[in-house]
Design a protein around this motif. Structure first.
Motif, PDB file in Angstrom:
ATOM      1  N   ASN A 162      47.043  16.381  30.899  1.00  0.00           N
ATOM      2  CA  ASN A 162      46.702  15.666  29.547  1.00  0.00           C
ATOM      3  C   ASN A 162      45.271  15.381  29.375  1.00  0.00           C
ATOM      4  N   SER A 163      44.247  16.330  29.234  1.00  0.00           N
ATOM      5  CA  SER A 163      43.004  16.229  29.322  1.00  0.00           C
ATOM      6  C   SER A 163      42.459  16.806  27.854  1.00  0.00           C
ATOM      7  N   PRO A 164      42.169  15.656  26.938  1.00  0.00           N
ATOM      8  CA  PRO A 164      41.984  16.326  25.484  1.00  0.00           C
ATOM      9  C   PRO A 164      40.985  17.088  25.424  1.00  0.00           C
ATOM     10  N   GLN A 165      40.785  17.881  24.424  1.00  0.00           N
ATOM     11  CA  GLN A 165      39.680  19.170  24.154  1.00  0.00           C
ATOM     12  C   GLN A 165      39.574  18.787  22.653  1.00  0.00           C
ATOM     13  N   ARG A 166      38.374  18.869  22.192  1.00  0.00           N
ATOM     14  CA  ARG A 166      37.948  18.903  20.960  1.00  0.00           C
ATOM     15  C   ARG A 166      36.929  19.978  20.618  1.00  0.00           C
TER      16      ARG A 166
END
Length: 315
Positions: free
Chosen positions: A231-235
């Protein structure tokens, strides 16, 4: 409608729903030649690097009149120089006479840009000033032979350059990135070291490794007890991307999870210096976690305390 990769096509049977065809999505495939083909690299050298903004150096490296820094990408070289008037400028690092490099590396105290080959000389604003044996060339007007300018832009402590004089302004190129990281106050950061490490690979190979956490479970398994690599957010913007890695949490890949002591020991092993605890033997027991907090929040507080002791504000 049918889904291939992330794109919808018109190959689905009549009556099919997006939900049903989404289950048949296939991976997006990138040709290996993008990473290995000399011809593709040559296209990048022709069409990409001459027209894209690139981080060249830290503002601290060109802070004073006479400071200069050479930035290279492939066959291209740009010199960034702080003028006598305090203006920051960038030029293609090439003599207008025979194409020799004007300067290399970085330094201070520059009063002119003099070619070491035939000693043609320009001032720090790029104006031709001296031509040895000028009469032998016939009529030469200084205004006809300025250095070729490159665009230079500043964001926080970072200096960007672009060889294309008609390119998009830097603030437009950066899109939403400055607003997204405004909380960090990057204007307060300073450049201390500039380290370049040559790598035997295509640039995209290196970038790929730093823009995902999928590799943690393969290369950095020792980190799994102290980082959530799933759960490592990417933008994503049009030109840029951002990856967040939550530390102080066990990876969901660890069946059964990890207790606080295990997370603590892994954190000390990997990045104990961030909380002032270098790994030396037994890391000791996990610190107490006050009611309503988590070990992650306790670790964050310890990072702030170490920063505060050094005169840094990590609020």
């Amino acid at each position: 409608m049918a889904v291939t990769g992330d794109e919808l096509t018109d190959e689905a049977p009549v009556g099919a729903t997006i939900a049903s065809v989404t289950r048949r999505r296939t991976p997006t495939r990138i040709p290996a030649s993008r990473y290995t083909s000399p011809e593709w690299a040559a296209l990048e050298m022709e069409r990409l690097w001459p027209s894209v903004w690139q981080i060249a150096c830290s503002l601290d490296q060109v802070a004073n009149p006479g400071d200069y820094f050479e930035y290279r990408v492939g066959k291209y070289s740009v010199v960034i120089v702080r003028g006598d008037d305090g203006e920051l400028r960038a030029f293609q690092n090439v003599c207008r006479h025979r194409g020799n490099l004007l300067c290399s590396g970085s330094g201070e105290g520059l009063s002119e840009l003099r070619c070491p080959y035939h000693r043609w000389t320009w001032d720090l604003a790029g104006h031709l000033r001296e031509v040895p044996s000028r009469k032998g060339f016939g009529v030469i007007r200084n205004d006809d032979y300025p250095l070729f300018p490159a665009r230079v832009g500043i964001w926080g402590p970072l200096v960007f350059v672009n060889l294309d004089s008609d390119t998009t302004p830097l603030d437009e190129f950066l899109e939403g990135v400055p607003d997204d990281i405004a909380w960090a106050g990057i204007d307060d950061f300073r450049g201390t070291f500039n380290i370049a490490v040559p790598m035997p690979c295509n640039w995209k190979t290196l970038i790929d490794g730093f823009s995902e956490t999928y590799h943690v479970q393969g290369i950095h398994r020792e980190m799994l007890p102290m980082v959530d690599d799933v759960n490592s957010p990417q933008r994503l913007w049009d030109h840029h991307g951002k990856l967040e890695q939550p530390y102080g949490l066990a990876s969901p890949r660890l069946r059964g999870g990890a207790d606080d002591q295990t997370v603590w020991e892994a954190f000390i092993t990997i990045m104990g210096a961030r909380i002032g605890k270098e790994m030396k033997g037994d890391p000791g027991p996990v610190p107490g976690v006050p009611e309503g907090e988590t070990l992650r929040s306790v670790l964050a507080g310890m990072v702030r305390d170490v920063g505060s002791a050094k005169g840094l504000d990590f609020a």
